[in-house]
Structures are given as C-alpha cells and as structure tokens.
Design an enzyme around this catalytic site. Structure first.
Site, PDB file in Angstrom:
ATOM      1  CG  ASP A  82       4.933  -7.691   4.560  1.00  0.00           C
ATOM      2  OD1 ASP A  82       5.108  -7.969   3.361  1.00  0.00           O
ATOM      3  OD2 ASP A  82       3.812  -7.714   5.103  1.00  0.00           O
ATOM      4  CB  ILE A 104      -4.382  -2.788   4.604  1.00  0.00           C
ATOM      5  CG1 ILE A 104      -3.682  -1.660   3.826  1.00  0.00           C
ATOM      6  CG2 ILE A 104      -5.650  -2.245   5.281  1.00  0.00           C
ATOM      7  CD1 ILE A 104      -4.479  -1.126   2.665  1.00  0.00           C
ATOM      8  CG  HIS A 105      -2.939  -6.414   9.073  1.00  0.00           C
ATOM      9  ND1 HIS A 105      -3.055  -7.710   8.614  1.00  0.00           N
ATOM     10  CD2 HIS A 105      -1.653  -6.056   8.854  1.00  0.00           C
ATOM     11  CE1 HIS A 105      -1.897  -8.121   8.139  1.00  0.00           C
ATOM     12  NE2 HIS A 105      -1.030  -7.132   8.274  1.00  0.00           N
ATOM     13  NE  ARG A 106     -11.747  -7.662  11.777  1.00  0.00           N
ATOM     14  CZ  ARG A 106     -12.223  -8.891  11.588  1.00  0.00           C
ATOM     15  NH1 ARG A 106     -12.650  -9.235  10.391  1.00  0.00           N
ATOM     16  NH2 ARG A 106     -12.276  -9.750  12.583  1.00  0.00           N
ATOM     17  CD  GLU A 118       4.557  -6.689   0.215  1.00  0.00           C
ATOM     18  OE1 GLU A 118       5.166  -6.118   1.151  1.00  0.00           O
ATOM     19  OE2 GLU A 118       4.226  -7.876   0.247  1.00  0.00           O
ATOM     20  CD  GLU A 165     -13.517  -7.692   7.131  1.00  0.00           C
ATOM     21  OE1 GLU A 165     -12.963  -7.199   6.122  1.00  0.00           O
ATOM     22  OE2 GLU A 165     -12.947  -7.759   8.236  1.00  0.00           O
TER      23      GLU A 165
END
Length: 515
Positions: free
Chosen positions: A188, A191-193, A255, A311
């Site tokens: 998988d 996009i993460h922080r 994806e 954010e």
C-alpha cells in the site's frame, strides 16, 4: 510483481491518443513534469534568492500560489522551485506542483472538467508496477547510510517548517510504501504526516483506517518492525493515484496500479538498500526505515508548542501525544535532488485528495444509477474532502428520488465527505457563484435538506469534536448534510434559464480570447 485483486489492463503509450480521447503527456518522474511545465506560461517559476525552510518558505508561497483553505490573502499561482535554501547549499525545494487544477490537467493529459472521470477510468483499467535493477533506478545515485559517521537527516534534507508554531520540520509529500509483514506483494502507498524528531527518527501520524497502519499493527503484535520506504519528488500521477481510499481501493489493492493506468505504463520499483522493502525507482529522494514496535513519541517533543502543522481544513492540527516512530536506516537520492513539499491547507491538497474523491463518487454512482450523475467536483472549500458538488441530469420523475440516492451513495463511498450539494445539468458545478445561485433559486431549507446524523467523518475537522458537539462520544463523528438544489422534474419548464444568442465574441474582443 504480483498484484492483489487484478483488474483489466489497458496499455496506452505516452504521446499516443488515449482511448477516451485524452493525450497522455511524456511524464514519468518529477523532472519530466517540470520540463513540461516550463513550456506552459504562468505555471512554473524559480528563484535564486535565499529562503529559510523554517516558516519563511511556506510564508512566501502563501502569497505566490498556495490557494485552498489558506487564510486570505492567497491565490492560485505557479509551482515554484527555491534554488537557494538557507543552511543547505546543495538543496532545492519545489512547492505547488499540483496546486492548480489547470496544471494537473496538463500533467495528466485530461481536460480540467474531466479529471475525476479520467481517474475513474484509471481505477477501472490498472497497470501494476514492475521491478527494475538498481542500475535503472536514479533514486539510488547517492547513498547516505545511517551507520555512517556523522549521519544526520536534518543536515541532508531541508524539511520545511510551515509555521513558527509547528511541532518541527515536516516531510509533507512523503509517500510511504509499506506491505503486509507476511506478504510483501500485498502493498500500500499513502501520504502521512512525517515530523523530523532526531538525526535518524521520524514520527508518523495515521488517520483512522489507513492500510499501512493495519500492517504496522500486525507487525507490532508479532514484536517486529515494519520496513517502509518514504518516496519524495515523484511523477504527479503517482501522488494523485495514491490518494484513493477504501472502498474504491480496498485492502490489498496497490494504488500504484492507478498511476500505471493514468500513464499507460507501469510504475518502476527497486529494492531498497537497507530494509526489506521496495522504493519508487524514479523518485528524487527515498528515506528507508522501519516503524519500530511498541515505541511512541510526543509529536512536539522538540518544540512543545502543542501544535502539529497546518492541515487541509485550514487550521493547525494539535500535536499528537503518542505517535509511532520510524527509525531511518538510509537515505538515497538522485544527483542534485529536488525535495518536493506542499502547504498543508493549500490547493495542492485539493488536487491530491479531491480528484480521487470525484473519481470514487463517479464510479459508484455510475455503477448504481447509470447516466444520472454527469460530473462531480470535490470543492476547494472542503480541502477536496468535506464538500462535493454533484451535477445530475434528471430524465423522469423517478430521478427526483434517485438524485438524493446519488448523494447518499457519495456519502457512503467517501467516509470523510461531510456535505453534498446537488445541482442540475444547466449549473456549472465548478463555478461557486453558479452553485450558490442554484441554492438561492432551487432550494428551500426545510424541504430540500437531508441530515444523516452520527456517522464517521474526519478527526481533523474541529467541529467534529465533543467540545463542539457534546452529543459526540469521540472526535471524527458528525452530522452530514445533503442540499438538494435541483428542480423537481415536473417543474423543469418553470426553471429555464434566460437563453442568450450564441455568438463568437472573440470577433469583438480578440485579446480577451487569445490563447
């Protein structure tokens, strides 16, 4: 490379007409994307003036082209490369590559109004990634190993700090690639922080339901680290394709296949050098590491501001008191790499999240109610997540109810969606003034509003918190709303817009229509 749950494949060669009539541009990495933008007036600029990555860079781009939900004044503008980064003599930072729907249109090769439809086609006709040798992977031209003397990622990569109250420097466009601890082909990307915590550690924030977090939990239950690669500076098709979410891309669906479908060619992967994971071969920068089991840190342990970073809803998120840690094992880059970033609440997030949202809704509505929903727009005001405008074309009286059913399908297929506005085919769903006109003349609050209370939403919406709504027992729950601004079918003849004569206005004002 095997792919879980394979779909049908369609191969479209770059530069050749797409079966749907789209022209696939010759883009396969960030550098070819920039090369294309340089041919498009008003879409790309560079500066050699020194900029501080600590708050100043984002502060500059706020005025140049951030847009989105950024506090005004801001605007939609060109992508921008900063060639002179304070404290990093060899670094470059690009921001805003996808911060314009028109620019994304050029980069993906579909008309501005058909980007969601193009994404839907790419989801239906995927191309799985392939492996290449290290010699074919420019992302590994330069290698920094964490066990080398003096290794410090804070001195190698100029991660920006968006505001003075941020928890620390963040990698805002780090595409994390992880896989099932027992099945590496079940991969998988998301996009993460990612906040820089030390010379070789990052914290990672997972919103609820993320698939890589499920992999992390499985590895942690076994007392093992989860190997990941963090890929930055990519073909924009990879970033946007990665933003699909369940159920459109269910657990077990990679994806990267969507990016392959967009380009008509597979995304190339390469084996990492220090961990048992793969990386995107044509990335500008790759951070290799492991998410450690049973290790947590305070997100703002170095700044103690109580804040994380700006954010997409337009507010600065609260620092999380306990986040998993990525132990960095190596950094690999191209020669003279470009670090790619974004301004959190900006229009770039709208493109990244919104276009896949449009595609997800379009796919499900077309499958359930063929021909009714003509188009979908994930509005900028909702950061591409909270607000969707659905354009419908009613064909009979039964479509009055089907139109509202389409809105329910949209809420079901995209969990984070909060509000849906329904408009007719004579309303330009991309023109907010036209949508609000429909609301003023085709909507009555007490008969055309539907509420869906007490359902899952998004934890970053400050109104979805118990302190805002005492009825809530947990944050990320809300009441969702459908605004039916369409004309009842039997009244269509009473709501015909004024019809003007069709003319070629460029004959009278050629400068206004010059391309």
């Amino acid at each position: 490379m095997p792919q879980k749950k394979p779909d049908s494949y369609r191969i479209v060669k770059p530069g050749e007409p797409h079966p749907q009539g789209w022209q696939v541009p010759p883009v396969n990495d960030l550098r070819s994307a920039i090369k294309l933008l340089k041919t498009l007036p008003g879409h790309y600029i560079e500066t050699d003036r020194e900029v501080d990555p600590n708050a100043e860079l984002a502060g500059v781009y706020r005025y140049i082209g951030a847009g989105g939900t950024v506090m005004r004044p801001t605007r939609i503008g060109p992508a921008m490369t900063f060639n002179n980064i304070k404290g990093f003599p060899d670094a470059r930072v690009l921001v805003g590559l996808m911060a314009s729907r028109e620019r994304v249109s050029a980069l993906l090769g579909a008309p501005v109004r058909e980007l969601g439809i193009q994404m839907a086609e790419a989801r239906r006709n995927v191309t799985p990634p392939v492996m290449v040798d290290k010699a074919q992977a420019p992302c590994q031209e330069v290698v920094y190993r964490a066990d080398d003397e003096g290794f410090d990622l804070r001195k190698i990569l100029p991660a920006p700090t968006n505001t003075s109250e941020d928890a620390g420097p963040y990698f805002c466009l780090g595409l994390v690639l992880g896989s099932d601890p027992d099945d590496r082909d079940n991969a998988d990307v998301t996009i993460h922080r990612l906040c820089v915590q030390s010379k070789d550690e990052l914290s990672i924030f997972f919103a609820p339901g993320r698939h890589i977090d499920a992999f992390r939990q499985k590895a942690e239950a076994a007392g093992k680290p989860l190997p990941v690669s963090i890929n930055m500076g990519l073909d924009p098709a990879i970033y946007i394709g990665a933003e699909f979410e369940a159920p459109t891309t269910p657990f077990g669906f990679n994806e990267l296949c969507v990016a392959g479908g967009l380009r008509g060619r597979p995304v190339e992967l390469v084996e990492c050098l220090s961990v048992n994971q793969r990386a995107i071969a044509r990335a500008e920068i790759v951070i290799e590491g492991e998410i450690l089991p049973n290790v947590r840190v305070e997100e703002d342990q170095n700044s103690h501001t109580g804040k994380a970073m700006p954010e997409f809803p337009g507010y600065t998120g609260e620092a999380n008191p306990s986040l998993p840690v990525i132990k960095v094992k190596a950094i690999t880059t191209r020669h003279n790499p470009i670090l790619q970033t974004l301004v959190g609440p900006g229009e770039e997030h709208v493109s990244l999240a919104g276009i896949p949202t449009e595609a997800s809704i379009h796919i499900e509505c077309e499958d359930a109610l063929p021909g009714l929903v003509k188009n979908v727009y994930a509005h900028s005001a909702g950061g591409g997540k909270f607000l969707a405008v659905l354009q419908v074309q009613k064909r009979n009286a039964g479509d009055d109810g089907m139109t509202r059913q389409a809105a329910l399908i949209a809420l079901a297929v995209y969990r984070e969606l909060k509000n849906v506005i329904l408009v007719d085919e004579d309303v330009d769903l991309f023109d907010t003034d036209d949508v609000l006109w429909a609301m003023q003349t085709r909507y009555v609050g007490d008969i055309d509003t539907l509420f869906v209370p007490g359902v899952a939403g998004h934890v970053l919406d400050p109104s979805q918190q118990p302190f805002y709504d005492p009825r809530l027992t947990a944050k990320g729950t809300t009441s969702k709303t459908i605004f039916d601004c369409t004309v009842p079918y039997h009244l269509k003849e009473h709501f015909v817009r004024a019809q003007f004569k069709e003319v070629d206005a460029s004959l009278w004002a050629p400068d206004l229509f010059a391309k």
